[in-house]
Design a protein around this motif. Structure first.
Motif, PDB file in Angstrom:
ATOM      1  N   THR A  64     -12.286   0.145  -1.046  1.00 19.33           N
ATOM      2  CA  THR A  64     -11.891  -0.466   0.100  1.00 19.33           C
ATOM      3  C   THR A  64     -11.216  -1.779  -0.154  1.00 19.33           C
ATOM      4  OG1 THR A  64     -13.393   0.439   1.675  1.00 19.33           O
ATOM      5  CG2 THR A  64     -12.514  -1.536   2.525  1.00 19.33           C
ATOM      6  N   THR A  65     -10.268  -2.224   0.221  1.00 19.56           N
ATOM      7  CA  THR A  65      -9.463  -3.331   0.239  1.00 19.56           C
ATOM      8  C   THR A  65      -8.883  -3.970   1.262  1.00 19.56           C
ATOM      9  OG1 THR A  65      -7.882  -4.509  -1.437  1.00 19.56           O
ATOM     10  CG2 THR A  65      -7.033  -2.665  -0.405  1.00 19.56           C
ATOM     11  N   GLY A  83      -5.152  -2.085  -6.251  1.00 19.58           N
ATOM     12  CA  GLY A  83      -6.137  -1.219  -6.709  1.00 19.58           C
ATOM     13  C   GLY A  83      -6.164  -0.668  -8.327  1.00 19.58           C
ATOM     14  N   ARG A 134      -7.245   5.574   0.518  1.00 21.11           N
ATOM     15  CA  ARG A 134      -6.461   5.066  -0.659  1.00 21.11           C
ATOM     16  C   ARG A 134      -6.416   6.074  -1.685  1.00 21.11           C
ATOM     17  NH1 ARG A 134      -7.482  -0.144  -2.986  1.00 21.11           N
ATOM     18  NH2 ARG A 134      -5.442  -0.380  -3.044  1.00 21.11           N
ATOM     19  N   LYS A 135      -5.604   5.979  -2.495  1.00 19.06           N
ATOM     20  CA  LYS A 135      -5.172   6.920  -3.706  1.00 19.06           C
ATOM     21  C   LYS A 135      -6.664   6.838  -4.634  1.00 19.06           C
ATOM     22  CE  LYS A 135      -2.659   8.376  -7.716  1.00 19.06           C
ATOM     23  NZ  LYS A 135      -1.448   7.898  -8.426  1.00 19.06           N
ATOM     24  N   GLU A 183       0.760  -1.236  -0.145  1.00 20.99           N
ATOM     25  CA  GLU A 183      -0.102  -0.017  -0.151  1.00 20.99           C
ATOM     26  C   GLU A 183       0.849   1.396  -0.184  1.00 20.99           C
ATOM     27  OE1 GLU A 183      -2.704   1.905  -0.672  1.00 20.99           O
ATOM     28  OE2 GLU A 183      -3.946   0.404  -0.144  1.00 20.99           O
ATOM     29  N   ARG A 184       0.518   2.326  -0.515  1.00 20.39           N
ATOM     30  CA  ARG A 184       1.103   3.714  -0.436  1.00 20.39           C
ATOM     31  C   ARG A 184       1.177   4.212   0.971  1.00 20.39           C
ATOM     32  NH1 ARG A 184      -2.268   3.506  -5.070  1.00 20.39           N
ATOM     33  NH2 ARG A 184      -1.325   3.932  -6.881  1.00 20.39           N
ATOM     34  N   PHE A 187      -8.042  -1.608   4.330  1.00 18.57           N
ATOM     35  CA  PHE A 187      -7.681  -0.382   3.809  1.00 18.57           C
ATOM     36  C   PHE A 187      -8.962   0.259   3.165  1.00 18.57           C
ATOM     37  CE2 PHE A 187      -3.640  -2.339   3.806  1.00 18.57           C
ATOM     38  CZ  PHE A 187      -2.678  -1.383   4.172  1.00 18.57           C
ATOM     39  N   ALA A 216     -12.182   4.983  -5.546  1.00 21.82           N
ATOM     40  CA  ALA A 216     -11.347   4.065  -4.806  1.00 21.82           C
ATOM     41  C   ALA A 216     -12.047   2.961  -4.178  1.00 21.82           C
ATOM     42  CB  ALA A 216     -10.636   4.934  -3.872  1.00 21.82           C
ATOM     43  N   ALA A 226      -1.626   5.941   2.504  1.00 22.57           N
ATOM     44  CA  ALA A 226      -2.984   5.361   3.061  1.00 22.57           C
ATOM     45  C   ALA A 226      -2.428   4.759   4.654  1.00 22.57           C
ATOM     46  CB  ALA A 226      -3.258   4.149   2.277  1.00 22.57           C
ATOM     47  N   ARG A 237       6.102  -0.425  -2.491  1.00 22.24           N
ATOM     48  CA  ARG A 237       5.029  -0.967  -3.493  1.00 22.24           C
ATOM     49  C   ARG A 237       5.697  -1.568  -4.532  1.00 22.24           C
ATOM     50  NH1 ARG A 237      -0.415   0.044  -4.146  1.00 22.24           N
ATOM     51  NH2 ARG A 237      -1.116   0.596  -5.994  1.00 22.24           N
TER      52      ARG A 237
END
Length: 181
Positions: A70-71, A156, A60-61, A29-30, A55, A68, A33, A134
């Motif tokens: 949710t993951t 994503g 998130r971006k 993840e970035r 997330f 975007a 986030a 990442r």
């Protein structure tokens, strides 16, 4: 953890920021986030780590169209150990609270910690950045034969067009391809 990861990790002094690095390596993840995670995204109310880290779309971006998703990313066993060692601050909802505790640390703070650890590990000339975690996760999955469709569920990306710039093809892979002829 990638070859540079353990060198960088050794330079980080607190469990809080070691966990931040581990989350980056094992979720892909970035960092923007990661710093916005809440304790409830990562831990059960009992204080035990969740099996999957959530997330939320809001952190998130977002794509150009403003969307975007949710993951949920399964917790790697090494990340689980790191989560078990870390004890979130009880007076803040944030996994990585700022000094005042009412908000999360800012991305710039996390960036500075990562870059200082990278420099202290002697990697300043290697082009390492927070996005390297990442890229590293994505390439590790690809080299392990994980389907692009599965990798996209973590990153994503809607299609392979956005994912493919992350792929780094190394010379040993190229040699292996030629050897199959």
């Amino acid at each position: 953890m990638p070859r540079y990861g353990s060198k960088i990790r050794r330079q980080i002094r607190t469990e809080k920021y070691k966990l931040l690095l581990d989350l980056a390596w094992y979720t892909g993840e970035r960092w923007g986030a990661l710093v916005q995670l809440k304790v409830s995204d990562v831990y059960l109310s009992s204080g035990q780590p969740k099996q999957d880290i959530i997330f939320p779309a809001i952190i998130r971006k977002h794509r150009p169209d403003g969307t975007a998703e949710t993951t949920e990313i399964p917790v790697h066993h090494i990340l689980k150990e790191s989560l078990e060692r870390y004890k979130p601050e009880t007076d803040s909802e944030w996994l990585f609270p700022s000094r005042c505790g009412t908000k999360s640390i800012c991305w710039k703070n996390a960036y500075n910690i990562f870059m200082r650890a990278s420099d202290d590990a002697g990697l300043e000339a290697k082009g390492v950045s927070t996005h390297s975690t990442r890229r590293s996760m994505i390439n590790k999955l690809r080299k392990s034969g994980i389907a692009k469709e599965i990798i996209r569920t973590f990153t994503g990306h809607r299609d392979n067009k956005g994912l493919e710039p992350y792929f780094e093809i190394e010379m040993d892979e190229r040699r292996g391809a030629i050897a199959t002829l």
